[in-house]
Design a protein around this motif. Structure first.
Motif, PDB file in Angstrom:
ATOM      1  N   ASP A 161       0.544  45.347   7.717  1.00  0.00           N
ATOM      2  CA  ASP A 161      -0.724  45.251   6.985  1.00  0.00           C
ATOM      3  C   ASP A 161      -0.485  45.583   5.519  1.00  0.00           C
ATOM      4  N   GLN A 162       0.314  46.605   5.330  1.00  0.00           N
ATOM      5  CA  GLN A 162       0.592  47.013   3.968  1.00  0.00           C
ATOM      6  C   GLN A 162       2.098  46.897   3.726  1.00  0.00           C
ATOM      7  N   ILE A 163       2.448  46.275   2.629  1.00  0.00           N
ATOM      8  CA  ILE A 163       3.880  46.075   2.349  1.00  0.00           C
ATOM      9  C   ILE A 163       4.325  47.111   1.323  1.00  0.00           C
ATOM     10  N   VAL A 164       5.381  47.830   1.682  1.00  0.00           N
ATOM     11  CA  VAL A 164       5.871  48.885   0.801  1.00  0.00           C
ATOM     12  C   VAL A 164       7.177  48.425   0.142  1.00  0.00           C
ATOM     13  N   ILE A 165       7.213  48.482  -1.183  1.00  0.00           N
ATOM     14  CA  ILE A 165       8.419  48.117  -1.918  1.00  0.00           C
ATOM     15  C   ILE A 165       9.054  49.399  -2.441  1.00  0.00           C
ATOM     16  N   VAL A 166      10.334  49.597  -2.116  1.00  0.00           N
ATOM     17  CA  VAL A 166      11.022  50.826  -2.501  1.00  0.00           C
ATOM     18  C   VAL A 166      11.962  50.552  -3.663  1.00  0.00           C
ATOM     19  N   VAL A 167      11.950  51.451  -4.634  1.00  0.00           N
ATOM     20  CA  VAL A 167      12.909  51.397  -5.734  1.00  0.00           C
ATOM     21  C   VAL A 167      13.612  52.748  -5.757  1.00  0.00           C
ATOM     22  N   ILE A 168      14.929  52.760  -5.633  1.00  0.00           N
ATOM     23  CA  ILE A 168      15.652  54.025  -5.810  1.00  0.00           C
ATOM     24  C   ILE A 168      16.761  53.794  -6.817  1.00  0.00           C
ATOM     25  N   SER A 169      16.605  54.357  -7.985  1.00  0.00           N
ATOM     26  CA  SER A 169      17.666  54.238  -8.990  1.00  0.00           C
ATOM     27  C   SER A 169      17.384  55.252 -10.079  1.00  0.00           C
ATOM     28  N   ARG A 170      18.441  55.528 -10.849  1.00  0.00           N
ATOM     29  CA  ARG A 170      18.189  56.363 -12.014  1.00  0.00           C
ATOM     30  C   ARG A 170      17.298  55.555 -12.958  1.00  0.00           C
ATOM     31  N   GLY A 221      13.778  58.523  -8.041  1.00  0.00           N
ATOM     32  CA  GLY A 221      14.732  58.605  -9.149  1.00  0.00           C
ATOM     33  C   GLY A 221      14.092  59.196 -10.374  1.00  0.00           C
ATOM     34  N   ASP A 222      14.957  59.693 -11.232  1.00  0.00           N
ATOM     35  CA  ASP A 222      14.473  60.336 -12.446  1.00  0.00           C
ATOM     36  C   ASP A 222      15.290  59.812 -13.616  1.00  0.00           C
ATOM     37  N   GLY A 223      14.805  60.059 -14.815  1.00  0.00           N
ATOM     38  CA  GLY A 223      15.555  59.605 -15.974  1.00  0.00           C
ATOM     39  C   GLY A 223      14.650  59.464 -17.176  1.00  0.00           C
ATOM     40  N   PRO A 224      15.224  59.113 -18.329  1.00  0.00           N
ATOM     41  CA  PRO A 224      14.436  59.055 -19.550  1.00  0.00           C
ATOM     42  C   PRO A 224      13.307  58.022 -19.515  1.00  0.00           C
ATOM     43  N   LYS A 225      13.419  57.014 -18.653  1.00  0.00           N
ATOM     44  CA  LYS A 225      12.388  55.969 -18.635  1.00  0.00           C
ATOM     45  C   LYS A 225      11.244  56.295 -17.680  1.00  0.00           C
ATOM     46  N   ARG A 226      11.302  57.470 -17.056  1.00  0.00           N
ATOM     47  CA  ARG A 226      10.254  57.824 -16.102  1.00  0.00           C
ATOM     48  C   ARG A 226       8.893  57.874 -16.792  1.00  0.00           C
ATOM     49  N   VAL A 227       8.899  58.364 -18.032  1.00  0.00           N
ATOM     50  CA  VAL A 227       7.651  58.469 -18.789  1.00  0.00           C
ATOM     51  C   VAL A 227       7.012  57.098 -18.937  1.00  0.00           C
ATOM     52  N   ARG A 228       7.825  56.092 -19.224  1.00  0.00           N
ATOM     53  CA  ARG A 228       7.286  54.739 -19.409  1.00  0.00           C
ATOM     54  C   ARG A 228       6.633  54.235 -18.125  1.00  0.00           C
ATOM     55  N   LEU A 229       7.299  54.521 -16.992  1.00  0.00           N
ATOM     56  CA  LEU A 229       6.727  54.075 -15.717  1.00  0.00           C
ATOM     57  C   LEU A 229       5.416  54.789 -15.439  1.00  0.00           C
ATOM     58  N   GLU A 230       5.376  56.081 -15.780  1.00  0.00           N
ATOM     59  CA  GLU A 230       4.135  56.825 -15.540  1.00  0.00           C
ATOM     60  C   GLU A 230       3.016  56.319 -16.443  1.00  0.00           C
ATOM     61  N   GLU A 231       3.392  55.967 -17.669  1.00  0.00           N
ATOM     62  CA  GLU A 231       2.406  55.379 -18.596  1.00  0.00           C
ATOM     63  C   GLU A 231       1.850  54.078 -18.039  1.00  0.00           C
ATOM     64  N   MET A 232       2.768  53.256 -17.513  1.00  0.00           N
ATOM     65  CA  MET A 232       2.353  51.976 -16.922  1.00  0.00           C
ATOM     66  C   MET A 232       1.369  52.209 -15.780  1.00  0.00           C
ATOM     67  N   ARG A 233       1.653  53.237 -14.970  1.00  0.00           N
ATOM     68  CA  ARG A 233       0.795  53.531 -13.823  1.00  0.00           C
ATOM     69  C   ARG A 233      -0.605  53.925 -14.288  1.00  0.00           C
ATOM     70  N   GLU A 234      -0.652  54.749 -15.343  1.00  0.00           N
ATOM     71  CA  GLU A 234      -1.953  55.170 -15.884  1.00  0.00           C
ATOM     72  C   GLU A 234      -2.700  53.965 -16.457  1.00  0.00           C
ATOM     73  N   LYS A 235      -1.976  53.179 -17.248  1.00  0.00           N
ATOM     74  CA  LYS A 235      -2.588  52.083 -17.995  1.00  0.00           C
ATOM     75  C   LYS A 235      -3.239  51.084 -17.057  1.00  0.00           C
ATOM     76  N   HIS A 236      -2.573  50.789 -15.927  1.00  0.00           N
ATOM     77  CA  HIS A 236      -3.104  49.798 -15.005  1.00  0.00           C
ATOM     78  C   HIS A 236      -3.830  50.449 -13.836  1.00  0.00           C
TER      79      HIS A 236
END
Lengths: 298, 448
Positions: B199-208, B238-253
């Protein structure tokens, strides 16, 4: 795994499924390096175009020499405060006229903002000139000239000859760090020289003059170049000619050196650059880091 | 089995446990499987924090943590001949027959291979990563690699693309380079016992979350996928310097309820994150092999990946959806993967992966490389110097000078402390290990 069923197994560029039957791990097939692309982005350079482009360098070099000439004449008290002030005002007004004619950004609001900024700038400079005046009183003038020479050479080395460090408002790209350093060295050099002068008025006028040239001359030149390349070329030749004449009047030896330098920049270097192009060897292939096709906005 | 020669191998790399990554697990699993094949394996790395000296790992894998501090990105300071005394002692003590170095940006590996060649050992080098040719860093690294490989007996690459790259960078003859991929410990990465609901499709991303792993691509792809497919959820580990950008994207959308960010995931928990998803998304911009894809496939996930480096060689076409590293194409690829999902059975996929990849296969193929390396003819110093000289007008002479100095230093060390005076280390044979050797084919190395 259908690979065992067919007797003649064809080698494929694959990593899975263990060793490929009949082929060793060090097998190098015909497809080896077939995705390699060499010299994909190499542009063949045209000597004529490189010579024309090198005019930017000669022109800026001569502009800086003109500034240094004004410094020397002022230090030798050949130029008075009034004529220096006149020069400042002429430069400011002619610069604005050129901007209006070429950049087509005649908005009254922007113009008013420019005037206001420049007024702030001039007032600040005037207020600071007593400090500049006594800044290097305890340092020998030889040291100041040596330091200034080094700073100016550094300035010329790091200067961004392709564009301008001072951008028009709303410009997209940021200036590079080296061009910023270059701008700063030129400002320090102007202040150092100004601090050797006799009166506060002269200090004010010379710093204003130097900053006008260092900050805005590349911008104005850039605007002219965008407007018409031939106009830019003639103006540059004019600047070069003027510098050569003034240096010739000052000292014969310096004139020969400058002439040699200009010939080196305008003819020898471009020829050299086109000659060494054949050593260029660019390799691209699937191992390259992929480039993103969009801009990252932080 | 019994007539087979036992080799005594020294694995050298700056990268080893407690660090985690592709190189580290490669060395660990390869060593474990070589031990099971009856060889002796010793690992040499630099000290990690308090972990200094000699340690034993599973199945008596001996690890020397040499007390050299890492300088930059876990690599030690290059000293040319500085590491020769301790490496000579270890090589003699452990009666090593072959030295195997890993990873091009491990200083320790380059120095070890240089010393081993000086002392006349056969050396094998494994390259785990790809390099370009344009920037200053790559030019420098490629010259160092050329130096090491000028005299290496054999080289191993993890994919065919990596082999092309290594041959181009170092000028080593292509027939000296073997392609032996990484593998995955399928016993550790088993799919979830029950099939997840569709019913629900989960997409996993694991990387720095760094530029090279394509975190910026994710920022563009995730909102578009969420818009097109309302039943899709993302889990990002995963964690790293780009995590902030992903979190921003999550907030924005406003995707807080559909994009879950876990932060850094310890390697031991990677499986538990993987089995909660249907699709694994890899957005790397460069990758020589990508073990993460194997781990995901072994857990029964369908992979969507960028078509970069060696990734297209890693899995059969029906187990992976490849796309150019462009957000639009990636979104389409995810869409294609979602339509493929009903035909994917994680258990079947896991069984297929078991056949496609195994560390034992890797170890056996590596063993063949060792066999060939050891049958290569010995070469005199002069013959070897001529090969260094061919490396370049200036670099060639410099390389020769370095080798000559190293050789003289070795002669001096031999005078100062002859080989006979170095105490030999006794071989420790664990009691349970002997029984295991015969049944190695069914066993799997597991990390403890």
């Amino acid at each position: 795994m259908d690979k065992d069923s067919s007797p003649a197994w064809k080698w494929r560029k694959l990593a899975y499924g263990g060793m490929q039957p009949g082929f060793d791990d060090n097998y190098t097939g015909d497809s080896f390096l077939e995705d390699m692309v060499t010299n994909a982005n190499v542009v063949k350079r045209d000597l004529c175009k490189v010579i024309l482009d090198s005019v930017s360098i000669s022109q800026y070099l001569c502009t800086v020499i003109l500034v240094v000439l004004v410094w020397t004449y002022t230090l030798a008290s050949t130029i008075s405060f009034k004529s220096l002030l006149l020069l400042d005002i002429t430069l400011l007004i002619s610069g604005f006229i050129v901007l209006f004619l070429t950049a087509r950004m005649i908005s009254l609001k922007l113009f008013a903002q420019y005037i206001l900024n420049i007024l702030y700038f001039i007032i600040g400079l005037y207020a600071l000139s007593p400090i500049y005046h006594t800044l290097t009183r305890s340092i020998s003038s030889d040291s100041i000239w040596a330091l200034t020479t080094m700073l100016i050479v550094l300035h010329l080395f790091l200067h961004d000859y392709t564009g301008c460090t001072v951008k028009a408002p709303g410009s997209l790209t940021n200036p590079t760090i080296s061009s910023n350093i270059s701008l700063n060295t030129s400002i320090i050099a102007s202040v150092l020289i100004a601090s050797q002068l006799q009166s506060r008025q002269l200090v004010f006028a010379i710093v204003l003059f130097s900053l006008q040239v260092f900050l805005f001359a590349p911008f104005v030149a850039f605007c002219i170049k965008k407007y018409s390349f031939w106009l830019y070329l003639w103006l540059s030749l004019g600047v070069v000619g003027l510098t050569l004449a003034l240096v010739y009047r000052l000292q014969g030896f310096l004139f020969v050196i400058l002439l040699g330098l200009l010939v080196f920049i305008t003819f020898i270097c471009p020829y050299w650059l086109t000659r060494i192009q054949k050593y260029k060897f660019e390799i691209n292939g699937p191992w390259d880091e992929a480039k993103l096709c969009f801009d990252i906005t932080e | 089995m019994s007539e087979k020669k036992r080799y005594r191998i020294l694995m050298v790399s700056d990268f080893f446990y407690p660090n985690f990554g592709g190189v580290e697990s490669h060395i660990y699993y390869l060593s474990q499987c070589l031990l099971k094949l009856g060889h002796k394996v010793v690992v040499l790395t630099h000290s990690y924090g308090n972990r200094s000296g000699v340690r034993y790992m599973t199945n008596g894998l001996k690890v020397y943590y040499v007390p050299w501090k890492p300088l930059f990105m876990q690599s030690v300071l290059p000293t040319f001949s500085g590491t020769l005394p301790i490496m000579r002692t270890i090589l003699v003590r452990e009666k090593i027959s072959l030295v195997h170095g890993h990873q091009a940006f491990s200083t320790l590996c380059h120095e070890a291979l240089m010393h081993a060649r000086t002392m006349g050992y056969k050396v094998v080098f494994t390259d785990h990563s790809l390099y370009g040719f344009a920037d200053v860093g790559s030019i420098h690294m490629n010259k160092v690699l050329q130096f090491t490989l000028a005299d290496a007996t054999k080289a191993i690459c993890v994919s065919h693309t990596s082999k092309e790259n290594t041959v181009l960078r170092s000028g080593i003859p292509a027939e000296k380079v073997y392609v032996i991929p990484n593998a995955v410990d399928t016993a550790m990465f088993k799919p979830a016992p029950e099939r997840l609901s569709s019913d629900q499709i989960v997409i996993v991303v694991i990387s720095r979350l760094v530029y090279r792993k394509g975190a910026d691509l994710l920022v563009e792809v995730i909102p578009e996928v969420c818009r097109l497919h309302p039943n899709v959820r993302f889990i990002i580990g995963g964690d790293g310097p780009k995590r902030v950008r992903l979190e921003e994207m999550r907030e924005k959308h406003s995707l807080q309820d559909r994009v879950e960010m876990l932060g850094a995931v310890p390697h031991a928990q990677v499986r538990s994150v993987l089995i909660s998803g249907h699709i694994f998304l890899n957005s790397s911009l460069t990758e020589a092999f990508c073990i993460a894809i194997l781990e995901a496939a072994s857990c029964g996930l369908l992979t969507v990946s960028t078509r970069v480096g060696g990734v297209p060689e890693v899995l059969p076409d029906d187990m992976i959806v490849l796309a150019e590293p462009d957000p639009g194409v990636m979104v389409q690829a995810v869409g294609k993967a979602i339509t493929m999902l009903p035909n994917i059975d994680p258990q079947v996929m896991h069984l297929r992966m078991k056949k496609l990849y195994s560390w034992h296969d890797v170890a056996k193929r590596t063993e063949r490389v060792y066999e060939r390396a050891l049958t290569c003819a010995d070469q005199s110093l002069l013959e070897r110097l001529s090969r260094y000289l061919a490396c370049g007008a200036w670099a060639g002479k410099l390389f020769c000078l370095v080798m000559i100095i190293n050789y003289l230093f070795w002669c001096l060390l031999k005078l100062w402390q002859p080989d006979e005076e170095i105490e030999e280390a006794p071989d420790v044979q664990l009691s349970h290990q002997r029984g295991e050797i015969s049944e190695f084919a069914t066993e799997n190395g597991n990390m403890k």
